[in-house]
Each structure stands twice: as structure tokens, then as C-alpha cells.
Design an enzyme around this catalytic site. Structure first.
Site, PDB file in Angstrom:
ATOM      1  CD  GLU A  20       2.456  -0.388  23.285  1.00 35.55           C
ATOM      2  OE1 GLU A  20       1.781   0.230  22.772  1.00 35.55           O
ATOM      3  OE2 GLU A  20       3.028  -0.970  24.104  1.00 35.55           O
ATOM      4  CG  HIS A  32      -0.567  -5.862  36.191  1.00 38.32           C
ATOM      5  ND1 HIS A  32      -1.586  -4.074  36.206  1.00 38.32           N
ATOM      6  CD2 HIS A  32      -0.555  -5.817  35.271  1.00 38.32           C
ATOM      7  CE1 HIS A  32      -1.340  -3.514  35.269  1.00 38.32           C
ATOM      8  NE2 HIS A  32      -0.374  -4.473  34.462  1.00 38.32           N
ATOM      9  CD  GLU A  55       1.619   0.861  33.584  1.00 37.73           C
ATOM     10  OE1 GLU A  55       1.155   0.169  32.953  1.00 37.73           O
ATOM     11  OE2 GLU A  55       2.776   0.582  33.983  1.00 37.73           O
ATOM     12  CD  GLU A  84       3.066  -0.718  27.978  1.00 34.89           C
ATOM     13  OE1 GLU A  84       2.314  -1.468  27.566  1.00 34.89           O
ATOM     14  OE2 GLU A  84       3.417  -0.654  29.679  1.00 34.89           O
ATOM     15  CD  GLU A 128       1.300  -4.249  25.086  1.00 29.46           C
ATOM     16  OE1 GLU A 128       0.438  -3.899  25.149  1.00 29.46           O
ATOM     17  OE2 GLU A 128       2.925  -3.171  25.989  1.00 29.46           O
ATOM     18  CD  GLU A 174      -3.025  -2.240  25.365  1.00 28.12           C
ATOM     19  OE1 GLU A 174      -2.370  -2.811  26.063  1.00 28.12           O
ATOM     20  OE2 GLU A 174      -1.780  -1.143  25.246  1.00 28.12           O
TER      21      GLU A 174
HETATM   22  C1  NOJ Z   1      -0.443  -1.011  29.088  1.00 30.59           C
HETATM   23  C2  NOJ Z   1      -0.408  -1.957  28.753  1.00 30.59           C
HETATM   24  O1  NOJ Z   1      -0.292  -3.072  27.669  1.00 30.59           O
HETATM   25  C3  NOJ Z   1      -1.994  -2.933  28.965  1.00 30.59           C
HETATM   26  O2  NOJ Z   1      -2.527  -4.279  28.926  1.00 30.59           O
HETATM   27  C4  NOJ Z   1      -2.392  -2.464  30.662  1.00 30.59           C
HETATM   28  O3  NOJ Z   1      -3.862  -2.556  31.250  1.00 30.59           O
HETATM   29  C5  NOJ Z   1      -1.896  -0.927  31.252  1.00 30.59           C
HETATM   30  N1  NOJ Z   1      -0.689  -0.745  30.184  1.00 30.59           N
HETATM   31  C6  NOJ Z   1      -2.094  -0.476  32.142  1.00 30.59           C
HETATM   32  O4  NOJ Z   1      -1.242  -1.364  33.080  1.00 30.59           O
HETATM   33 CA    CA Z   2       0.931  -1.249  25.860  1.00 35.40          CA
END
Ligand code: NOJ
Ligand code: CA
Length: 707
Positions: free
Chosen positions: A178, A417, A419, A488, A506, A512
Site C-alpha cells: 500500500e 467479512h 478481518e 492486505e 486489494e 480508503e
Molecule cells: C483494511 C481494509 O483494506 C479495509 O477495506 C477494511 O475496512 C479494514 N481493513 C478493516 O478490516
Molecule cells: Ca488495506
């Protein structure tokens, strides 16, 4: 699903040159049309090397090959050629979804068997595939009696350049891609200059190296892009930069937990090392080299996934309107999990229903919901992230059953989602239950995330351990009919051909950053560079479509650095089978005329025509939608406004089209006047030509329906 029209394996030549060590026995393979030639030889010290010619000029000069190992001698000299064989291949295959339906795969392969002359006598193959748009080569280590395991300390693959190219690069970060691209001469690459500029949750930039794809443009108009294909059970490759000698050398991502970088049991093969070589920028985007170097589909029927546009409970968190977590409070300067609702939680049943209604009304197939599950109180900045996220348990104000059945009634699918916060063991343990839960609720796509330093400590996002994590997650997900869009991530290397459920990712500075980054967000040149660098690797979940460009009511110091017309153009320019309409419902409802384009635009393509482009400056792409035969065109420019002349000769001669053009108005400018959008309708056929003016940071989008 895949059709093999022609698979021709012709043994063109078998050159037996055992024992020869003179430089006279160059082994050569040409690409099918002869514009690219690879030559291989061994020098007087027994060092293997290759060169590449493009249109009869040397594009890659004498570049040596080799390996260093832990616990055994390197393989780099004292080597002889045992055999060499050339075969011709001409086939085609079908993408279940993609930039195009049918992909031609035409190349000549040169397979060379090498052996050490000294006692150990280890053997390996070097395999080159010469295409008309570039080359791929890899090392294959066959099974052998005296060698069963390899601990690779470094791969010594060189790419020797013949010019101090204009280079578009990001640093060779072992943890994240990034970064903003730099445009410099090759001799001026300085990856270390990024260290002070990054403020990311994870970043490790060890030396002067770049990540791939790295793209270069020469004086003569030659374009080169270096990358890799089929990255499986191996470390990601960065490229060490030697600015004095104009040389790149492979530098694999390592681990703090081992003194070697890759562990393999024999037999094995490395990923393909790739060089796309074209004489114009647009042909880089049109190139299918990376997917072609991957194996055919291994997971069978994937009709359970359908490409879609999606909205989501997402941008509102990045703007600070709502939160991922349910009950965190700042008490005496510390974040505390109170367990009680603070009232800002975004993923509520009610909020998600409003996105479902909006999506259903606007031809958008999906709704992403972030912050639905417990654990967000402790997702970032905490060392002890293992065991924190739960991929099964929703917060009390989110009813998964109700939301998914409401969505199904409306013909919309909820996107899951996960994370992981880079806590890999916690994710691995829960994968089966988490994917089974998705399957139960009819959810077929997950956005996963890997924010933060990898746990276990000492591993990096792009090392062998994580490459296996990402790939294994996708392979497991497929067995539950789940498609994966990782953030990521590890870079795309064309594995979507083998595992089509790897739909997008991504792996770049996405939209973002415009919401919150302290450096002013992504400048207008960002995407005109991304189209010729990151996008060559594969689909991008960039999340376009922000209409409220300045969002001063949320964050005064941030904004999107493009015009509104460019936000629309991105639906065509950037390829992904999941394409977000990222903005808030109220911002779309305030601009129904612009929203019409998002409503109409396709996400799955019969064919793609890259109309024009210059790396870092501008690009225009036309794509024909599958099933409908409608065409969409998108064009974007950097900070320089320009006029693009469009030629529509790619259209079906028999048809005429009603074209709606969304373009920058006369006063448009990414910063001064981003919302000045002009919409007009004209009739277009294959002999039409159109001049379109793009504002600074601007763009245009055209939707064409058959009359
Ligand atoms: C980074 C991601 O790129 C983003 O899209 C996401 O909202 C946040 N992490 C939280 O998971
Ligand atoms: Ca990201």
C-alpha cells in the site's frame, strides 16, 4: 467450462549437447511470431545465463541464474547442459468470469536439463516460455537420489537491463503493497526513502528493492513489466535494485524464524519469473501472460459465484460516521471494551437493510457488512490478537438470519467479512466453521483482511508461510462454495485461473486512503500508474464510486482526488468481478443521474479492448458485457487535462448503439470543481469518432446499448 480448441505439442528440436561448455552452443527459442527471442547458454565457468531480444534488439542482457542454499553448496557455476527440447503450444481456454471470455495461450517452450559437473551432481530444469507479449521462466527440481530437501537461502535470478528506463515502482516491502508509486529513472530508485513516509500498521523495507509488478518505459517506446506467476508454496519475490549496473536480482521475502527463505521437498518447481514486453503501453494491459502461466481450473464448477456490484457498511467507518466495534469507549485516555452499545455501531440489522433496499433498487447484487462480529474492540494495536476475532458470533444488534433472508427475498447477497487482524492461527482454527456458516446462509463471497503484523511473530505478509495461508484459505473456501477477496493480501500471480474463487484482492493503496491518510490521499496520477503496474497482476478491489468527493461534513482535511466523472470511469478501467459502489446511500440518492451509470455498468466481460494509454498519464478501455453485448468505455487522466479521440471501430459493424456519455463539465477539476459532470446521449456506430475532453484528475464513462 474450459475449452481446449487446440493443443499442439510439437517437438521442434532436440539439441543434445551433453558435456559442452563452450559459449558457441547457444540454445534459442522464439515466440510464435518471432518478435521475442530467448537465448540460453553456459559461460566458461559453467554459469547458466539467458538473454532476451525484442524486435531484434537486446532487451535483457546476459543475466545469470542460480540458487544459494542453507546447508549445501550454491548452484551457480560448474554446470553443464544435458538436454534441451523445444515444443510449440497453441490452445485457448475460457475464463468463468473475467476481462474476456476466451483467452489465447500461444507460446514456444524451451526445457533445458542442467546438471552439476562436480561430485554432488544435482540436477534441475530451467523452462522458458516465449510468448509474443513476454516471457516466463522457472526452475524445476526433479526427484533425485542424493537430494531430497532444499533450504533456499536466496534465489539468484538476474534481469540485466540495457537502458536506464523510466521506472514506475513501489518499494520491496515484505509486508504491504500500500505505497504510492514513484516515477524515476531506474538508476534513481531509492526504496529506503519510503521508510519515513509510511505510517502503516505493518511495513518492512529491508534494502533497495522494489515490489512487482514493476513497469518500465524506454526511449524507443519499449515497455517492460517484471512480475511472477503461480506463486505457490514459495516466498514472494522482490527485486533487488543495482542502480550502477542497471540490474535487478531476485530477493525473496524471508522470515525471522528461519535462516533460509524457502523450504521445499523435492520434486518442486518455483513460480514463473515473468517479463511482459510490448511496444505500447496499452498492450501491457491486454497481455494475458500472467494467467496463461498458471494451471487450468482445479476446483471444477464455480457457477455458485456470480460477478456483482456491491454496496456496503464500509465507507461510513472510514469516514468516521460509524464504527466497526459495538462498545468501545475512551476512558482516561485508554480504549476500553465496555460491552455496552455506544450507539455508533455501523453493522446493525436496520442499517444493513437500508443497503439491501438500495442495492435491490439499483441493479447491485451484493452488500458487504464489516463490523458484524465480535472482536473489533481489540483489533488493532494489540499484541495479543490471537483468539480475539470470532467469525461466527454477531454483535447483539446484528441478526444474521434476518439480514440474509431479507437480502435473499430482494435478490441480493450479503458479502461476509473476516478481518483476521493477521492472527493466522485463530483464523485457521475457525475457517471450517466460518465458511460452513456462510454456506448455510447462502453467502458465497468473503472479504478477508490481514491488518497488522503477522502472528506468529517474525513472519511477513509476503513470505512462504503467509503465501500458504492465503492460498490454503482460498482452497478451503472453495470446498464450501466461498469466493475470496483478500485485503492486505499476497500479490496476485494469476492463480485465479487455477482457483477461480480467488476473485479479487486489494494489494495497493485503495480508495480508503482518500478517507483518512495524512498525506492527502491518492494523487490524480495514482490510478493512471496502477492500471499499468498493479493491475497487470490481476483484479483489484479498489472500491470506486465516491460521489461526495469532498466529504467536508466528515473529514475536512481529506477528499477523493479525482472528478466525479473519473469515479464512474473506474468501473470500466479497473477490472474486478466484485466492484463496489463505495459511497453512502444518501450520497447516491442525491445524484440519481450519475448513479444511472453504476446501475447500468457491467461487471463481467466478453472482451476487452485497451484503446489508448501512457503509463502514469492516461488510459482508456472498452469492455463488452457478456450476455447483453452492451459496451462500456472508461477513460481516466492524471493531473493533466487532455482531449482523447475515441475510435469505435471495435464495435459490431451491423449494430448501432445508444450511448450515454458521462464526462467532465467545462469547469471540472479534481480539486476546484470535482462535481462538474456533463451527461449527454448520442448514437454511435463502428465508424463514429468522438473527441472527449478530460479535466485535470478527470475522466469519462460511456454506456452503450444496442438500438
Ligand atoms: C483494511 C481494509 O483494506 C479495509 O477495506 C477494511 O475496512 C479494514 N481493513 C478493516 O478490516
Ligand atoms: Ca488495506
Amino acid at each position: 467450462m474450459r475449452i481446449k480448441i487446440l493443443s499442439l505439442l510439437v517437438a521442434v528440436a532436440l539439441i543434445a549437447c551433453a558435456g559442452t561448455n563452450s559459449e558457441q552452443d547457444t540454445i534459442k527459442v522464439n515466440s510464435p511470431s518471432g518478435n521475442i527471442a530467448v537465448e540460453f547458454n553456459i559461460n566458461t565457468k559453467g554459469r547458466p545465463y539467458y538473454t532476451v531480444r525484442f524486435n531484434n534488439s537486446v532487451a535483457i542482457d546476459t543475466s545469470y541464474l542460480g540458487f544459494e542454499f542453507e546447508g549445501s553448496e550454491p548452484i551457480k557455476s560448474g554446470i553443464k547442459v544435458l538436454s534441451a527440447k523445444i515444443t510449440a503450444h497453441d490452445e485457448s481456454w475460457e475464463m468463468p468470469w473475467g476481462e474476456q471470455r476466451v483467452v489465447a495461450n500461444r507460446y514456444n517452450e524451451l526445457r533445458i536439463l542442467l546438471k552439476e559437473e562436480k561430485d554432488e551432481e544435482r540436477a534441475l530444469f530451467v523452462v522458458f516460455k516465449a510468448y509474443d507479449d513476454g516471457i516466463g521462466f522457472r526452475y524445476e527440481f526433479p526427484e533425485q537420489d542424493n537430494w531430497t530437501e532444499a533450504r533456499i537461502a536466496e534465489e539468484l535470478t538476474e534481469f540485466n537491463l540495457t537502458e536506464d528506463y523510466k521506472t514506475f515502482w513501489i518499494p520491496g516491502d515484505w509486508d504491504i503493497y500500500e505505497h504510492l508509486y514513484s516515477t524515476t529513472k531506474f538508476s534513481e530508485i531509492d526504496a529506503q526513502s519510503y521508510i519515513e513516509r509510511t505510517n502503516l500498521a505493518q511495513s518492512y523495507i529491508p534494502g533497495n528493492a522494489v515490489n512487482t509488478p514493476v513497469t518500465m518505459v524506454g526511449e524507443s517506446g519499449i515497455h517492460l513489466s517484471f512480475h511472477e506467476a503461480a506463486l505457490i508454496d514459495y516466498a514472494g519475490m522482490t527485486l533487488q535494485v543495482d542502480t550502477d549496473n542497471l540490474r535487478l536480482t531476485s530477493n525473496l521475502v524471508g522470515s525471522e524464524n528461519t535462516s533460509y527463505k524457502v523450504f521445499k521437498k523435492l520434486p518442486f518447481e518455483t513460480p514463473w519469473r515473468t517479463i511482459q514486453i510490448t511496444d505500447k503501453a496499452s498492450d501491457l494491459i491486454a497481455s494475458n501472460l500472467i494467467v496463461n502461466l498458471n494451471e487450468p481450473n482445479k476446483i471444477g464448477d464455480v457457477s455458485w459465484f456470480t460477478p456483482m456490484k456491491y454496496t456496503g457498511v464500509w465507507w461510513e467507518m472510514h469516514l468516521g460516521k460509524s464504527s466497526w466495534d459495538y462498545g468501545m469507549e475512551m476512558i482516561n485516555g485508554k480504549w476500553v471494551d465496555t460491552g455496552k452499545a455506544h450507539g455508533k455501531h455501523g453493522a446493525t440489522t436496520e442499517n444493513v437493510k437500508s443497503f439491501i433496499d438500495f442495492s435491490a433498487a439499483n441493479n447491485i447484487g451484493g452488500v458487504l457488512v464489516e463490523g458484524w462480529n465480535t472482536g473489533w474492540e481489540r483489533w488493532i494495536g494489540f499484541e495479543d490478537r490471537e483468539g480475539v476475532f470470532d467469525f461466527i458470533t454477531p454483535y447483539p444488534d446484528y441478526d444474521l438470519e434476518e439480514v440474509t433472508s431479507y437480502a435473499a427475498q430482494k435478490g441480493v447477497e450479503i458479502i461476509m467479512h473476516h478481518e483476521t487482524s493477521a492472527a493466522t492461527q485463530t483464523y485457521e482454527q475457525q475457517q471450517d466453521t466460518a465458511y460452513a456458516l456462510m454456506n448455510h446462509y447462502g453467502m458465497h463471497a468473503v472479504k478477508s483482511g490481514y491488518v497488522g503484523k503477522i502472528l506468529p511473530k517474525g513472519e511477513y505478509h509476503h513470505g512462504q508461510y503467509m503465501v500458504n495461508q492465503y492460498n490454503n484459505a482460498a482452497i478451503k473456501a472453495a470446498t464450501y462454495e466461498v469466493a475470496v477477496n483478500a485485503h492486505e493480501p499476497i500479490k496476485a500471480t494469476g492463480l485465479r485461473r487455477t482457483y477461480p474463487n480467488i476473485i479479487s484482492r486489494e494489494g495497493l493503496r485503495g480508495q480508503e486512503f482518500n478517507a483518512w491518510s495524512g498525506d492527502g490521499g491518492n494523487p490524480p496520477e495514482h490510478l493512471p500508474i496502477v492500471a499499468f503496474t498493479r493491475m497487470l497482476a490481476g483484479p483489484i478491489d479498489f472500491t470506486p464510486g465516491v460521489f461526495n468527493i469532498k466529504f467536508n461534513e466528515y473529514r475536512e482535511d481529506n477528499q477523493v482526488n479525482t472528478t466525479l466523472a473519473q469515479q464512474l470511469a473506474l468501473y470500466v478501467v479497473i477490472y474486478s468481478p466484485v466492484q463496489m459502489a463505495a459511497d453512502l446511500v444518501e450520497h447516491y440518492e442525491a445524484n440519481p443521474r450519475a448513479l444511472q451509470f453504476i446501475k447500468d455498468v457491467g461487471v463481467d466481460w466478453e472482451q476487452t479492448m485497451v484503446l489508448d494509454g501512457a503509463v502514469g498519464d492516461y488510459v482508456a478501455i472498452a469492455r463488452e458485457e457478456r450476455e447483453t453485448g452492451n459496451w462500456f468505455v472508461g477513460g481516466i487522466t492524471d493531473e493533466n487535462g487532455r482531449t482523447m479521440t475515441l475510435d469505435f471501430s471495435f464495435l459490431d459493424k451491423e449494430e448501432s448503439y445508444k450511448a450515454t456519455i458521462y464526462k467532465d463539465g467545462p469547469l471540472a477539476h479534481w480539486d476546484d470543481n470535482p462535481l462538474d459532470l456533463k451527461i449527454e446521449t448520442v448514437e454511435i456506430s463502428s465508424d463514429s469518432a468522438l473527441d472527449i475532453v478530460l479535466a485535470s484528475g478527470g475522466g469519462f464513462a460511456i454506456s452503450m446499448q444496442k438500438i
